[in-house]
Every structure is written in structure tokens, then in C-alpha cells.
Design an enzyme around this catalytic site. Structure first.
Site, PDB file in Angstrom:
ATOM      1  N   LYS A  14      29.582 -16.545  37.903  1.00 25.29           N
ATOM      2  CA  LYS A  14      28.234 -16.619  38.584  1.00 25.29           C
ATOM      3  C   LYS A  14      27.176 -15.894  37.586  1.00 25.29           C
ATOM      4  O   LYS A  14      26.055 -16.589  37.075  1.00 25.29           O
ATOM      5  CB  LYS A  14      28.100 -15.982  39.670  1.00 25.29           C
ATOM      6  CG  LYS A  14      28.973 -16.365  40.867  1.00 25.29           C
ATOM      7  CD  LYS A  14      28.969 -15.979  42.334  1.00 25.29           C
ATOM      8  CE  LYS A  14      29.228 -14.615  42.425  1.00 25.29           C
ATOM      9  NZ  LYS A  14      30.608 -14.281  42.219  1.00 25.29           N
ATOM     10  N   ARG A  89      26.321 -13.956  51.176  1.00 24.62           N
ATOM     11  CA  ARG A  89      27.742 -13.581  51.255  1.00 24.62           C
ATOM     12  C   ARG A  89      28.277 -13.610  52.625  1.00 24.62           C
ATOM     13  O   ARG A  89      29.473 -13.637  52.855  1.00 24.62           O
ATOM     14  CB  ARG A  89      28.064 -12.383  50.573  1.00 24.62           C
ATOM     15  CG  ARG A  89      28.621 -12.270  49.132  1.00 24.62           C
ATOM     16  CD  ARG A  89      28.769 -10.914  48.827  1.00 24.62           C
ATOM     17  NE  ARG A  89      29.678 -10.646  47.626  1.00 24.62           N
ATOM     18  CZ  ARG A  89      29.542 -10.699  46.382  1.00 24.62           C
ATOM     19  NH1 ARG A  89      28.220 -10.736  45.805  1.00 24.62           N
ATOM     20  NH2 ARG A  89      30.517 -10.401  45.587  1.00 24.62           N
ATOM     21  N   ARG A 123      36.826  -8.074  31.971  1.00 26.99           N
ATOM     22  CA  ARG A 123      35.359  -8.235  31.781  1.00 26.99           C
ATOM     23  C   ARG A 123      34.761  -6.960  30.902  1.00 26.99           C
ATOM     24  O   ARG A 123      35.313  -5.869  31.069  1.00 26.99           O
ATOM     25  CB  ARG A 123      34.622  -8.386  32.996  1.00 26.99           C
ATOM     26  CG  ARG A 123      32.953  -8.326  32.927  1.00 26.99           C
ATOM     27  CD  ARG A 123      32.523  -8.846  34.006  1.00 26.99           C
ATOM     28  NE  ARG A 123      32.967  -8.359  35.411  1.00 26.99           N
ATOM     29  CZ  ARG A 123      32.955  -8.881  36.494  1.00 26.99           C
ATOM     30  NH1 ARG A 123      31.999  -9.820  36.710  1.00 26.99           N
ATOM     31  NH2 ARG A 123      33.353  -8.163  37.542  1.00 26.99           N
ATOM     32  N   ARG A 155      33.222  -2.139  34.609  1.00 24.04           N
ATOM     33  CA  ARG A 155      32.808  -1.789  36.080  1.00 24.04           C
ATOM     34  C   ARG A 155      33.842  -0.946  36.781  1.00 24.04           C
ATOM     35  O   ARG A 155      34.805  -1.262  36.441  1.00 24.04           O
ATOM     36  CB  ARG A 155      32.358  -3.006  36.868  1.00 24.04           C
ATOM     37  CG  ARG A 155      31.000  -3.529  36.670  1.00 24.04           C
ATOM     38  CD  ARG A 155      30.915  -4.848  37.144  1.00 24.04           C
ATOM     39  NE  ARG A 155      31.170  -5.237  38.620  1.00 24.04           N
ATOM     40  CZ  ARG A 155      31.045  -6.258  38.876  1.00 24.04           C
ATOM     41  NH1 ARG A 155      30.258  -7.317  38.628  1.00 24.04           N
ATOM     42  NH2 ARG A 155      31.660  -6.446  40.328  1.00 24.04           N
ATOM     43  N   ARG A 166      38.281  -7.495  47.211  1.00 30.53           N
ATOM     44  CA  ARG A 166      37.153  -8.500  46.870  1.00 30.53           C
ATOM     45  C   ARG A 166      37.398  -9.828  47.143  1.00 30.53           C
ATOM     46  O   ARG A 166      36.744 -10.963  47.854  1.00 30.53           O
ATOM     47  CB  ARG A 166      36.597  -8.380  45.555  1.00 30.53           C
ATOM     48  CG  ARG A 166      35.859  -7.093  45.547  1.00 30.53           C
ATOM     49  CD  ARG A 166      35.710  -6.561  44.183  1.00 30.53           C
ATOM     50  NE  ARG A 166      34.792  -7.432  43.229  1.00 30.53           N
ATOM     51  CZ  ARG A 166      34.643  -7.422  41.864  1.00 30.53           C
ATOM     52  NH1 ARG A 166      35.531  -6.329  41.175  1.00 30.53           N
ATOM     53  NH2 ARG A 166      34.002  -7.954  41.102  1.00 30.53           N
TER      54      ARG A 166
HETATM   55  P1  AP5 Z   1      31.078 -13.219  35.502  1.00 25.25           P
HETATM   56  O1  AP5 Z   1      30.201 -14.106  35.043  1.00 25.25           O
HETATM   57  O2  AP5 Z   1      30.826 -11.681  35.436  1.00 25.25           O
HETATM   58  O3  AP5 Z   1      31.609 -13.373  37.200  1.00 25.25           O
HETATM   59  P2  AP5 Z   1      31.000 -13.039  38.488  1.00 25.25           P
HETATM   60  O4  AP5 Z   1      31.082 -14.412  39.239  1.00 25.25           O
HETATM   61  O5  AP5 Z   1      29.634 -12.851  38.363  1.00 25.25           O
HETATM   62  O6  AP5 Z   1      31.553 -12.086  38.878  1.00 25.25           O
HETATM   63  P3  AP5 Z   1      31.266 -10.787  39.988  1.00 25.25           P
HETATM   64  O7  AP5 Z   1      32.527  -9.833  39.697  1.00 25.25           O
HETATM   65  O8  AP5 Z   1      30.098 -10.143  39.154  1.00 25.25           O
HETATM   66  O9  AP5 Z   1      31.121 -11.263  41.367  1.00 25.25           O
HETATM   67  P4  AP5 Z   1      31.303 -10.476  42.579  1.00 25.25           P
HETATM   68  O10 AP5 Z   1      30.757 -11.406  43.344  1.00 25.25           O
HETATM   69  O11 AP5 Z   1      32.714  -9.772  42.721  1.00 25.25           O
HETATM   70  O12 AP5 Z   1      30.472  -8.975  42.200  1.00 25.25           O
HETATM   71  P5  AP5 Z   1      29.151  -8.501  42.466  1.00 25.25           P
HETATM   72  O13 AP5 Z   1      28.536  -7.702  41.395  1.00 25.25           O
HETATM   73  O14 AP5 Z   1      28.230  -9.679  43.060  1.00 25.25           O
HETATM   74  O15 AP5 Z   1      32.810 -13.624  34.796  1.00 25.25           O
HETATM   75  C1  AP5 Z   1      33.769 -12.608  34.926  1.00 25.25           C
HETATM   76  C2  AP5 Z   1      34.498 -12.821  33.726  1.00 25.25           C
HETATM   77  O16 AP5 Z   1      35.162 -14.091  33.523  1.00 25.25           O
HETATM   78  C3  AP5 Z   1      33.847 -12.242  32.579  1.00 25.25           C
HETATM   79  O17 AP5 Z   1      34.477 -11.435  31.783  1.00 25.25           O
HETATM   80  C4  AP5 Z   1      33.327 -13.639  31.793  1.00 25.25           C
HETATM   81  O18 AP5 Z   1      33.142 -13.395  30.551  1.00 25.25           O
HETATM   82  C5  AP5 Z   1      34.474 -14.432  32.256  1.00 25.25           C
HETATM   83  N1  AP5 Z   1      34.227 -15.827  32.260  1.00 25.25           N
HETATM   84  C6  AP5 Z   1      33.202 -16.294  33.103  1.00 25.25           C
HETATM   85  N2  AP5 Z   1      33.286 -17.829  33.030  1.00 25.25           N
HETATM   86  C7  AP5 Z   1      34.419 -17.890  32.401  1.00 25.25           C
HETATM   87  C8  AP5 Z   1      35.339 -19.234  32.003  1.00 25.25           C
HETATM   88  N3  AP5 Z   1      34.745 -20.373  32.363  1.00 25.25           N
HETATM   89  N4  AP5 Z   1      36.211 -19.108  31.562  1.00 25.25           N
HETATM   90  C9  AP5 Z   1      37.128 -17.777  31.064  1.00 25.25           C
HETATM   91  N5  AP5 Z   1      36.345 -16.590  31.327  1.00 25.25           N
HETATM   92  C10 AP5 Z   1      35.152 -16.831  31.936  1.00 25.25           C
HETATM   93  O19 AP5 Z   1      29.316  -7.483  43.694  1.00 25.25           O
HETATM   94  C11 AP5 Z   1      30.098  -6.320  43.534  1.00 25.25           C
HETATM   95  C12 AP5 Z   1      30.226  -5.567  44.867  1.00 25.25           C
HETATM   96  O20 AP5 Z   1      28.770  -5.330  45.453  1.00 25.25           O
HETATM   97  C13 AP5 Z   1      30.802  -6.375  46.110  1.00 25.25           C
HETATM   98  O21 AP5 Z   1      32.134  -6.262  46.104  1.00 25.25           O
HETATM   99  C14 AP5 Z   1      30.034  -5.786  47.494  1.00 25.25           C
HETATM  100  O22 AP5 Z   1      30.849  -4.528  47.589  1.00 25.25           O
HETATM  101  C15 AP5 Z   1      28.908  -5.431  46.818  1.00 25.25           C
HETATM  102  N6  AP5 Z   1      27.851  -6.772  47.195  1.00 25.25           N
HETATM  103  C16 AP5 Z   1      27.021  -7.468  46.247  1.00 25.25           C
HETATM  104  N7  AP5 Z   1      26.253  -8.300  46.759  1.00 25.25           N
HETATM  105  C17 AP5 Z   1      26.474  -8.358  48.122  1.00 25.25           C
HETATM  106  C18 AP5 Z   1      26.118  -9.002  49.323  1.00 25.25           C
HETATM  107  N8  AP5 Z   1      25.394 -10.145  49.417  1.00 25.25           N
HETATM  108  N9  AP5 Z   1      26.644  -8.530  50.588  1.00 25.25           N
HETATM  109  C19 AP5 Z   1      27.341  -7.683  50.869  1.00 25.25           C
HETATM  110  N10 AP5 Z   1      27.936  -6.962  49.572  1.00 25.25           N
HETATM  111  C20 AP5 Z   1      27.487  -7.128  48.250  1.00 25.25           C
END
Ligand code: AP5
Length: 208
Positions: A14, A89, A123, A155, A166
Site C-alpha cells: 500500500k 480498517r 523492509r 520498523r 497483524r
Molecule cells: P509496503 O508498501 O511497505 O506495504 P504496506 O502495505 O504499506 O505494509 P504496512 O506494513 O505498512 O501495512 P500495515 O497495514 O501492516 O502497517 P501500518 O503502518 O498501516 O511493502 C512492504 C514490503 O514489501 C516493502 O519492503 C516493499 O519494498 C515490498 N514490496 C512492495 N510491493 C512489492 C511487490 N509487488 N513485490 C515484492 N515486494 C514488494 O499499521 C501499523 C500498525 O498501526 C497496525 O498494526 C495497527 O496497530 C496501527 N494502525 C494503523 N492504522 C490503523 C487503523 N486505521 N486502525 C487501527 N490501527 C491502525
């Protein structure tokens, strides 16, 4: 076009895709994960409340997230919509969002669970410019990050134990949103188990 939601499991790409399609849409990226990490880092009350949930890989309570979003979408750069990354979410978050702004597209990046751990555990992010890299799939160029000042950041929640929690949170609390948005005619699914460029092309095709 209204606001866009980038939807998918942790590590689906994402954040990676948001950076690539931001220029094309002109919509600013609003990542609740990034906002929460900034709050934890600066020790705000929101950060103190969110920290434990994030470390365990659980969702932060809806009322905390919704207060952040209400403030963020009042900012001038959000006047023509935003690109939400990692929000909503839960169904209550989506219901509350529908009362705040119009969502024209929900772009779901589909990646099988078996790929998620390797993506997340490899990552790295440039702490200077925010570009997301992967040790194997998307390494930092030999010439360095294009920003010229690569500062590697990993991270705290990018470890195998937390990733499994997660993923469970995603399947139990977030994936029901797919049907919720599908009923509203704005849900589009893209195969995320391919090269990063191919996925970007498909996402832009949905938007154009
Ligand atoms: P990346 O682009 O970083 O993936 P992402 O989908 O953004 O993953 P996140 O881990 O950031 O998502 P998340 O939803 O768990 O975390 P968030 O910060 O929102 O890509 C991942 C890796 O893969 C990278 O190394 C990239 O280079 C690689 N890659 C990408 N595309 C690729 C491809 N096609 N092929 C190969 N490799 C690829 O949330 C963190 C925490 O915050 C949650 O656990 C929760 O506690 C809290 N939180 C955040 N938002 C909320 C909410 N709305 N409600 C409640 N809690 C929340």
C-alpha cells in the site's frame, strides 16, 4: 474523483504504491500507520495510547484513529480528497469515514498470506525521504537513495511474531470491509503478487 482508499493486508504494498500514484492523482497520502508512528516517536498522548497495540500487532481503538483522521482531513491540502493508506480498517471506521468524505475508489492489493512475512521482514525505509525498499525485491540502488541522504530505518513491528498478529487482525477485522465497499460499487481488486511496476499500471488504469 473523491478520496481513494488503498486496501490490503500488512505488507501488500500500500505504501509503495501510494508513493507511485500520488503524482498522478495529486492527492496527498494519509497513512494512519505513519501518523501513529510519528505520535509514538514524539510521545504525545495518542502515541502513548497506541504504542502497546502497535507492538502487539493489534488494531488501535477506533476512536483514537477517527480523531486523527478528523483533524487531518481539515488541513488545506485535503480539500480535494486524499489517498488513505491503511485506513479504514474496521467497519465502524468506514461508516464514520463515509460521513466525513466521499470515497470514489477502494483499490485492494491482493497478496497471499504466504508472501507477507518475507515482504515485511525484508523492509527498509529511507528515514530521510520515506521511500520504501526491500532487501531482496526492491533494494536501495547501488548509487544510493535518489534523495542523496539514505538513512536506513526498520520498523519495530516488522518481526515475524507481530506480523502474524497483524495478519490475524486483518482477516478478522479488516477484510469484512471488502464486501462493505463492494456493495457500494467502489471496490476494485488488483493482483499484488507481481512486479511493483505492473501493479502500479493496473492501479492507474482503474483510476483513469
Ligand atoms: P509496503 O508498501 O511497505 O506495504 P504496506 O502495505 O504499506 O505494509 P504496512 O506494513 O505498512 O501495512 P500495515 O497495514 O501492516 O502497517 P501500518 O503502518 O498501516 O511493502 C512492504 C514490503 O514489501 C516493502 O519492503 C516493499 O519494498 C515490498 N514490496 C512492495 N510491493 C512489492 C511487490 N509487488 N513485490 C515484492 N515486494 C514488494 O499499521 C501499523 C500498525 O498501526 C497496525 O498494526 C495497527 O496497530 C496501527 N494502525 C494503523 N492504522 C490503523 C487503523 N486505521 N486502525 C487501527 N490501527 C491502525
Amino acid at each position: 474523483m473523491g478520496s481513494i482508499v488503498l486496501f490490503g493486508p500488512p505488507g501488500a504494498g500500500k505504501g509503495t504504491q501510494a508513493q507511485r500514484i500520488m503524482d498522478q492523482t495529486g492527492l496527498p497520502q494519509v497513512s494512519t500507520g505513519d501518523m501513529l508512528r510519528a505520535a509514538v516517536k514524539s510521545g504525545t498522548p495518542v502515541g502513548k495510547e497506541a504504542k502497546g497495540y502497535m507492538e502487539r500487532g493489534e488494531l488501535v481503538p477506533d476512536q483514537v484513529i477517527l480523531a486523527l483522521i478528523r483533524d487531518r482531513i481539515q488541513e488545506p491540502d485535503a480539500a480535494n480528497g486524499v489517498m488513505f493508506d491503511g485506513f479504514p480498517r474496521t467497519v465502524p471506521q468506514a461508516v464514520a469515514l463515509s460521513e466525513m468524505t466521499d470515497i470514489s475508489h477502494v483499490l485492494a492489493i491482493d497478496v497471499p498470506d504466504g508472501r507477507i512475512v518475507e515482504r515485511i521482514c525484508g523492509r527498509a525505509t529511507c528515514g530521510n525521504c520515506g521511500t520504501v525498499y526491500h532487501d531482496t525485491f526492491n533494494p536501495v540502488p547501488a548509487s544510493g537513495c535518489p534523495c542523496g541522504d539514505y538513512q536506513e530505518k526498520r520498523r519495530a513491528d516488522d518481526n515475524e511474531g507481530t506480523v502474524l498478529n497483524r495478519l490475524e487482525a486483518y482477516h478478522q477485522q479488516t477484510s469484512p470491509l471488502a464486501a462493505w465497499y463492494d456493495e457500494r460499487g467502489v471496490f476494485h481488486r488488483v493482483d499484488g503478487d507481481r512486479a511493483i511496476d505492473e501493479i502500479t499500471t493496473d492501479l492507474l488504469a482503474v483510476l483513469n
